[in-house]
Design an enzyme around this catalytic site. Structure first.
Site, PDB file in Angstrom:
ATOM      1  N   VAL A   1       0.784  -1.183   0.101  1.00  0.00           N
ATOM      2  CA  VAL A   1      -0.051  -0.056   0.204  1.00  0.00           C
ATOM      3  C   VAL A   1       0.834   1.504   0.063  1.00  0.00           C
ATOM      4  CG1 VAL A   1      -2.026  -1.171   1.149  1.00  0.00           C
ATOM      5  CG2 VAL A   1      -0.169  -0.122   2.623  1.00  0.00           C
TER       6      VAL A   1
ATOM      7  N   ASN B   1      -6.134   0.618   7.118  1.00  0.00           N
ATOM      8  CA  ASN B   1      -5.851  -0.176   8.629  1.00  0.00           C
ATOM      9  C   ASN B   1      -4.466  -0.306   8.783  1.00  0.00           C
ATOM     10  OD1 ASN B   1      -6.480  -1.755  11.061  1.00  0.00           O
ATOM     11  ND2 ASN B   1      -5.555  -3.281   9.788  1.00  0.00           N
TER      12      ASN B   1
ATOM     13  N   SER C   1      -4.116   6.053  15.976  1.00  0.00           N
ATOM     14  CA  SER C   1      -3.423   5.369  17.337  1.00  0.00           C
ATOM     15  C   SER C   1      -3.415   6.618  18.313  1.00  0.00           C
ATOM     16  CB  SER C   1      -2.110   4.830  17.089  1.00  0.00           C
ATOM     17  OG  SER C   1      -1.323   4.675  18.620  1.00  0.00           O
TER      18      SER C   1
ATOM     19  N   TYR D   1       6.367   7.054  14.304  1.00  0.00           N
ATOM     20  CA  TYR D   1       5.047   6.636  14.174  1.00  0.00           C
ATOM     21  C   TYR D   1       4.168   7.536  14.639  1.00  0.00           C
ATOM     22  CZ  TYR D   1       1.181   3.247  15.653  1.00  0.00           C
ATOM     23  OH  TYR D   1       0.140   2.417  15.858  1.00  0.00           O
TER      24      TYR D   1
ATOM     25  N   ALA E   1       4.282  10.901  15.123  1.00  0.00           N
ATOM     26  CA  ALA E   1       4.098  11.857  14.117  1.00  0.00           C
ATOM     27  C   ALA E   1       3.174  11.685  12.873  1.00  0.00           C
ATOM     28  CB  ALA E   1       5.388  12.349  13.556  1.00  0.00           C
TER      29      ALA E   1
ATOM     30  N   LYS F   1       0.874   9.138  12.874  1.00  0.00           N
ATOM     31  CA  LYS F   1      -0.472   8.820  13.307  1.00  0.00           C
ATOM     32  C   LYS F   1      -1.013  10.371  13.498  1.00  0.00           C
ATOM     33  CE  LYS F   1      -0.903   4.337  12.865  1.00  0.00           C
ATOM     34  NZ  LYS F   1      -1.760   3.853  11.806  1.00  0.00           N
TER      35      LYS F   1
ATOM     36  N   ILE G   1      -4.535  -2.744  22.484  1.00  0.00           N
ATOM     37  CA  ILE G   1      -5.363  -3.650  21.814  1.00  0.00           C
ATOM     38  C   ILE G   1      -4.701  -4.776  21.877  1.00  0.00           C
ATOM     39  CG2 ILE G   1      -6.743  -4.261  19.748  1.00  0.00           C
ATOM     40  CD1 ILE G   1      -7.950  -1.657  21.172  1.00  0.00           C
TER      41      ILE G   1
END
Length: 273
Positions: free
Chosen positions: A79, A105, A157, A171, A173, A175, A204
């Site tokens: 992706v 996702n 997140s 990560y 930054a 999100k 989760i």
């Protein structure tokens, strides 16, 4: 999992899920977020078309859905590649003629602060967690605009809302950028009949968490699963899925440009500061 929230308006719609793969961890019965979202949509009569960089993981999700009588097509795709994203979207249009729901996702984190993280790792994190969302929207939003309708749900997140004790600067930054990207795009596309919202999961319990326990890393497993969440437990993938499916349904038809935090109260508590 059989008690899926039911939304009759979803029956017959077509959903494209980016990151549908179900990670296989021997001994774990947990679901991944993408697989749970796919299962929940399928049980609402949605024709699911999912892609994943790992074809075997996507096949595992499809088999779980088919076992419950749901419909799920799959394809292998990276992706972060515009060519791959277009190929998958074209495949959905070729078979079904429309894309009613887009779920972004895909995501993964690598530890590091600005001083220690290499530029190469930074770039790959931004590509995976942010560019993937842009590319999917870049390709699918014109399809939805032409249809005059559509719904996009992006998975972010709580790390994009505040520091949660992990040195994962790229990560976090990315999100945070996903959340703002969704808000801005939602305003632009509201007059075109397209809604965009963000689901923001907290801690989760997925197969990746169980992997620490089954591979002898009990201390790491305990640290992850014993966070001071006000509701007293980690969430599971169906907590994320239920929120996602709600936002994709007509029950949320007047909701766009919003974030739905699914974290058991963690970011609202003093323990998260």
């Amino acid at each position: 999992m059989s008690n899926f929230p039911k939304y009759p308006d979803l029956d017959g719609k077509v959903a494209l899920i980016m990151g549908v793969g179900q990670t296989h961890v021997p001994g774990s019965e947990a679901w991944g977020n993408g697989a749970a979202i796919a299962q929940s949509l399928a049980q609402n009569g949605v024709q699911v078309f999912g892609c994943d960089v790992n074809l075997q993981a996507a096949e595992r999700t499809a088999s779980r859905i088919h076992a419950e009588g749901g419909k799920c097509d799959i394809a292998q795709a990276d992706v972060t590649s515009e060519k791959d994203v277009r190929r998958v979207a074209d495949a959905v249009i070729s078979k079904y003629g429309r894309i009613d729901i887009l779920i972004n996702n895909v995501g993964a984190t690598v530890a590091g602060d600005p001083a220690s993280m290499s530029a190469d790792v930074w770039d790959k994190q931004i590509d995976l967690n942010l560019r993937s969302v842009y590319l999917a929207c870049h390709v699918v939003l014109p399809i939805m605009e032409k249809q005059g309708s559509g719904c996009v749900v992006n998975n972010a997140s709580i790390a994009g809302l505040r520091y949660i004790g992990k040195p994962q600067v790229a990560y976090s930054a990315a999100k945070a950028a996903v959340i703002q990207f969704t808000k801005v795009t939602a305003v632009m596309y509201a007059p075109k009949g397209v809604r965009l919202n963000t689901v923001v999961p907290g801690f989760i319990h997925t197969p990746l968490v169980d992997n620490f326990k089954f591979n002898g890393q009990q201390e790491v497993y305990d640290k992850i699963t014993q966070q001071p969440v006000p509701l007293g437990r980690m969430g599971d993938a169906f907590d994320v899925a239920s929120s996602t499916v709600f936002l994709a349904s007509d029950a949320a038809k007047y909701i766009t440009g919003q974030i739905l935090v699914v974290d058991g109260g963690f970011t609202s508590s003093a323990a998260s500061l």
